[in-house]
Motif scaffolding. Structure first.
Motif, PDB file in Angstrom:
ATOM      1  N   ALA A  84      -3.292   8.826 -10.511  1.00 20.03           N
ATOM      2  CA  ALA A  84      -1.943   8.806 -11.087  1.00 20.03           C
ATOM      3  C   ALA A  84      -0.888   8.927  -9.996  1.00 20.03           C
ATOM      4  CB  ALA A  84      -1.794   9.935 -12.104  1.00 20.03           C
ATOM      5  N   TRP A  85      -1.167   9.768  -8.986  1.00 25.84           N
ATOM      6  CA  TRP A  85      -0.234   9.897  -7.865  1.00 25.84           C
ATOM      7  C   TRP A  85      -0.138   8.581  -7.089  1.00 25.84           C
ATOM      8  CZ3 TRP A  85       3.569  12.972  -7.151  1.00 25.84           C
ATOM      9  CH2 TRP A  85       3.546  14.281  -7.607  1.00 25.84           C
ATOM     10  N   SER A  86      -1.251   7.948  -6.886  1.00 20.11           N
ATOM     11  CA  SER A  86      -1.257   6.669  -6.150  1.00 20.11           C
ATOM     12  C   SER A  86      -0.474   5.608  -6.911  1.00 20.11           C
ATOM     13  CB  SER A  86      -2.698   6.204  -5.913  1.00 20.11           C
ATOM     14  OG  SER A  86      -3.399   7.122  -5.107  1.00 20.11           O
ATOM     15  N   GLU A  87      -0.617   5.602  -8.225  1.00 18.56           N
ATOM     16  CA  GLU A  87       0.111   4.636  -9.047  1.00 18.56           C
ATOM     17  C   GLU A  87       1.619   4.886  -8.982  1.00 18.56           C
ATOM     18  OE1 GLU A  87       0.423   3.215 -13.748  1.00 18.56           O
ATOM     19  OE2 GLU A  87      -1.124   4.641 -13.111  1.00 18.56           O
ATOM     20  N   GLU A  88       2.004   6.172  -9.040  1.00 24.49           N
ATOM     21  CA  GLU A  88       3.425   6.518  -8.971  1.00 24.49           C
ATOM     22  C   GLU A  88       3.998   6.163  -7.602  1.00 24.49           C
ATOM     23  OE1 GLU A  88       6.618   7.538 -11.117  1.00 24.49           O
ATOM     24  OE2 GLU A  88       4.604   7.920 -11.913  1.00 24.49           O
ATOM     25  N   PHE A  89       3.209   6.408  -6.578  1.00 23.08           N
ATOM     26  CA  PHE A  89       3.654   6.105  -5.214  1.00 23.08           C
ATOM     27  C   PHE A  89       3.813   4.610  -5.016  1.00 23.08           C
ATOM     28  CE2 PHE A  89       2.569   6.419  -0.425  1.00 23.08           C
ATOM     29  CZ  PHE A  89       3.922   6.499  -0.103  1.00 23.08           C
ATOM     30  N   ALA A  90       2.914   3.836  -5.605  1.00 21.22           N
ATOM     31  CA  ALA A  90       2.987   2.381  -5.484  1.00 21.22           C
ATOM     32  C   ALA A  90       4.277   1.838  -6.112  1.00 21.22           C
ATOM     33  CB  ALA A  90       1.766   1.747  -6.143  1.00 21.22           C
ATOM     34  N   LYS A  91       4.702   2.439  -7.214  1.00 19.26           N
ATOM     35  CA  LYS A  91       5.958   2.019  -7.844  1.00 19.26           C
ATOM     36  C   LYS A  91       7.136   2.301  -6.919  1.00 19.26           C
ATOM     37  CE  LYS A  91       4.230   2.982 -12.518  1.00 19.26           C
ATOM     38  NZ  LYS A  91       4.367   3.877 -13.697  1.00 19.26           N
ATOM     39  N   TYR A  92       7.095   3.448  -6.263  1.00 14.14           N
ATOM     40  CA  TYR A  92       8.178   3.782  -5.336  1.00 14.14           C
ATOM     41  C   TYR A  92       8.162   2.862  -4.123  1.00 14.14           C
ATOM     42  CZ  TYR A  92      10.991   6.358  -1.949  1.00 14.14           C
ATOM     43  OH  TYR A  92      11.930   6.701  -1.014  1.00 14.14           O
TER      44      TYR A  92
END
Length: 384
Positions: A84-92
């Protein structure tokens, strides 16, 4: 035959018990749970003030664009797993701020700015929940004083509007080549926050006395002083908006000198913004924006002195003290502003300056309230 009466008999004497007088007719049916509602509003006031401070820290740490989506409900839960953190970071990483300013940022650094923005949004949800629970509870219990339902409902409506404006602000930094939010949107967002804070403070003050006491106090209203304090309130609000424009484009870090601006009274190229019309300089040119904020600050202090000189002539001791407090805070706030400029908006100094704005705002409102509803002093107690 009628009985003779004594010439010393009291005329109209009646031995029947006299029922006690019923005071407070003005407040009958209007009182409601004034004390409980006041404490509820005090809690909302503290939360909104905290929200303003956290919002300032979010801006100063460049954390405001770390969450690229607006999810009022599901967004309450932060990422729970590495995926989930990786997904959020990818959006940023797909945002202009990352591409143009933070290229190469690691996940640990992203988490740091993410938590500031998440905390800011979460605090907004808490405020909304506290308002909703309190309002619905008092309404269901029929404890809201007469004439107050619309006022309390209006606070909630402003809070909902503020959430939408917050996303409108954030969205401006997620497109094109923007690495910050639009400054005028930030000013709108902060302005609404201070409106909510001000209304809440005003309601807390009004609920501190009964309707009968307020009616009695208003008879001693100092109209001229009320008008001057209202003008000071509007001027302070304008200065707060200008401060938001400064923060929005990091103008506070551009001219770390005083009283000049990098050796000049008026900054060079003040009306130049690449590829933008002349009017845009009033929102986007760091030199012009900071110059306006500085000049408005000087004028605000000067006007504050004028208002104080009028306020010190009040017949009420509490009112005189309230205007003296404004003058002291105005001077302190000006000093904090100068130090903020000299330290290039150092985090702790800048946030203290913002706290000063909150305190000044409340002091002005209190003086305005005391001008409208003076507190009668006592010669015997030395409070006249």
């Amino acid at each position: 035959m009628a009985q003779k009466r004594s010439i010393f008999e009291e005329v109209g004497a009646d031995t029947r018990p006299v029922p006690p007088a019923t005071p407070g007719l003005i407040d009958r049916g209007q009182g409601g749970a004034r004390g409980a509602i006041r404490m509820w509003l005090v809690l909302i006031f503290v939360l909104v003030a905290s929200m303003i401070v956290v919002g300032g820290l979010t801006r100063l740490t460049d954390s405001g664009l770390s969450i690229t989506e607006w999810k009022p409900v599901t967004g309450a839960l932060p990422p729970m797993t590495d995926a989930a953190w990786s997904e959020e970071f990818a959006k940023y990483q797909a945002s202009p701020e990352y591409q143009l300013q933070n290229k190469g940022m690691e996940l640990a650094a992203f988490k740091s700015i993410f938590w500031w923005e998440w905390g800011h949004r979460q605090l907004g949800r808490v405020i909304g929940l506290v308002w909703a629970l309190g309002f619905v509870g008092f309404l269901a219990a029929r404890k809201i004083p007469a004439g107050w339902t619309g006022r309390l409902l209006g606070l909630g409506a402003l809070g909902g509007l503020q959430g939408a404006i917050g996303w409108w602000m954030v969205s401006s930094g997620l497109k094109g080549e923007m690495v910050d939010v639009a400054s005028y949107r930030l000013a709108t967002h902060l302005g609404i926050a201070f409106v909510i804070l001000g209304l809440t403070a005003w309601y807390v003050l009004l609920l501190g006395r009964s309707e009968a006491e307020l009616l009695q106090a208003r008879r001693a209203r100092e109209g001229k002083l009320f008008s001057l304090s209202t003008g000071l309130m509007h001027f302070a609000f304008l200065q707060i908006l200008l401060g938001a424009l400064v923060a929005g484009i990091d103008a506070g870090r551009a001219f770390p000198t005083w009283p000049d601006m990098n050796g000049q009274f008026f900054p060079a190229d003040a009306f130049y913004v690449p590829g933008r019309p002349l009017w845009a300089a009033f929102f986007e040119n760091p030199g012009l924006v900071q110059f306006m904020h500085r000049m408005a600050g000087y004028l605000l202090v000067a006007f504050g002195v004028v208002v104080y000189l009028r306020g010190r002539k009040s017949a009420h001791g509490a009112t005189r003290t309230a205007f003296l407090a404004i003058l002291c805070m105005l001077i302190l706030q000006m000093v904090l502003g100068i130090v903020t400029a000299l330290t290039a908006a150092h985090l702790h100094v800048a946030i203290t300056h913002q706290l000063g704005a909150i305190l000044l705002w409340v002091l002005i409102l209190r003086a305005r309230y005391l001008s409208q509803y003076p507190v009668a002093g006592s010669i015997r107690e030395g409070t006249q």
